[in-house]
Motif scaffolding. Structure first.
Motif, short mmCIF file in Angstrom:
data_model
loop_
_atom_site.label_atom_id
_atom_site.label_comp_id
_atom_site.label_asym_id
_atom_site.label_seq_id
_atom_site.Cartn_x
_atom_site.Cartn_y
_atom_site.Cartn_z
N ARG A 164 31.52 32.67 -3.83
CA ARG A 164 30.62 33.17 -3.03
C ARG A 164 29.45 31.01 -2.90
O ARG A 164 28.75 31.67 -1.93
N SER A 165 30.51 31.03 -3.53
CA SER A 165 29.27 29.56 -3.52
C SER A 165 30.25 27.88 -3.19
O SER A 165 29.74 27.29 -2.86
N VAL A 166 31.21 28.03 -3.86
CA VAL A 166 32.42 27.65 -3.77
C VAL A 166 34.09 27.74 -2.77
O VAL A 166 34.69 28.73 -3.14
N VAL A 167 34.55 27.14 -2.31
CA VAL A 167 35.98 26.92 -1.10
C VAL A 167 36.93 25.97 -2.00
O VAL A 167 36.27 24.52 -1.83
N GLU A 168 37.96 26.10 -2.65
CA GLU A 168 38.79 24.62 -2.70
C GLU A 168 40.00 25.43 -2.15
O GLU A 168 40.66 26.89 -2.10
N VAL A 169 40.58 24.51 -1.30
CA VAL A 169 42.03 24.49 -0.81
C VAL A 169 42.50 23.63 -1.48
O VAL A 169 42.50 22.27 -1.62
N PHE A 170 44.08 23.63 -2.05
CA PHE A 170 44.95 23.13 -2.78
C PHE A 170 46.38 23.01 -1.56
O PHE A 170 46.60 24.12 -1.79
N VAL A 171 47.43 21.67 -1.23
CA VAL A 171 47.83 21.74 -0.19
C VAL A 171 49.57 21.72 -1.01
O VAL A 171 49.82 20.33 -1.71
N ASN A 172 50.45 22.37 -1.18
CA ASN A 172 51.15 22.40 -1.03
C ASN A 172 51.70 21.68 -2.98
O ASN A 172 52.28 20.87 -3.43
N GLU A 173 50.15 21.76 -3.37
CA GLU A 173 49.82 20.97 -5.36
C GLU A 173 49.88 19.81 -5.23
O GLU A 173 50.23 19.11 -6.06
N ARG A 174 49.72 19.23 -4.04
CA ARG A 174 50.02 17.84 -4.12
C ARG A 174 48.14 17.05 -3.66
O ARG A 174 48.02 15.92 -4.17
N GLN A 175 47.93 18.11 -2.65
CA GLN A 175 46.63 17.13 -3.01
C GLN A 175 45.21 18.78 -3.43
O GLN A 175 45.87 20.12 -2.54
#
Length: 152
Positions: free
Chosen positions: A114-125
């Motif tokens: 409800r308060s954080v969105v995290e996005v990991f791309v191909n375990e690189r970024q």
């Protein structure tokens, strides 16, 4: 998506020729609120290699005297429409470059609460933002490809 705990989404995509594909999370049914995750395939910095047979190409880097050898992609989280609450101020998108070879699919691992969105791309970024949805029903997810079709 649940409102009581953190959720994880795993999305694998081939952007093909699409200029951008996006995932909207914490989306209300009428789309009054949503957090937009955008992947811009090969739309970031262009790394160039000077022409070997042109002496001046090694002195001045120019698109007329060099070939692009690889392109960075860009991941972005746009939280400007994430909340209808009057005290939740809009902020610029969080963006980061990521280099993904042409033969590799894009893998997004998205964590949402409800308060954080995290996005990991191909375990690189990774990019992350804090958000403050005001609607209790802002729990939806939608996918979209712009310009051309992507393969999900």
């Amino acid at each position: 998506m649940s409102t009581e705990q953190a959720d994880e989404l795993r999305i694998e995509a081939d952007p093909k020729l699409a200029s951008v594909f996006e995932v909207n999370v914490l989306r209300s049914p009428g789309k009054e609120e949503y957090t937009r995750l955008c992947f811009f395939s090969k739309r970031g910095f262009k790394y160039r290699e000077p022409f070997a047979d042109r002496v001046q190409a090694h002195r001045v880097m120019s698109s007329a005297l060099s070939d692009p050898v690889r392109y960075e992609s860009v991941i972005s989280i746009d939280s400007s429409c994430a909340s209808t609450l009057p005290d939740a101020l809009a902020r610029p998108p969080e963006t980061a470059p990521v280099l993904i070879p042409s033969d590799e699919p894009v893998q997004l691992r998205v964590f949402v609460d409800r308060s954080v969105v995290e996005v990991f791309v191909n375990e690189r970024q990774c990019v992350a933002v804090r958000i403050y949805p005001g609607h209790r029903d802002s729990r939806g997810v939608s996918l979209m490809s712009r310009g051309r079709e992507s393969e999900w």
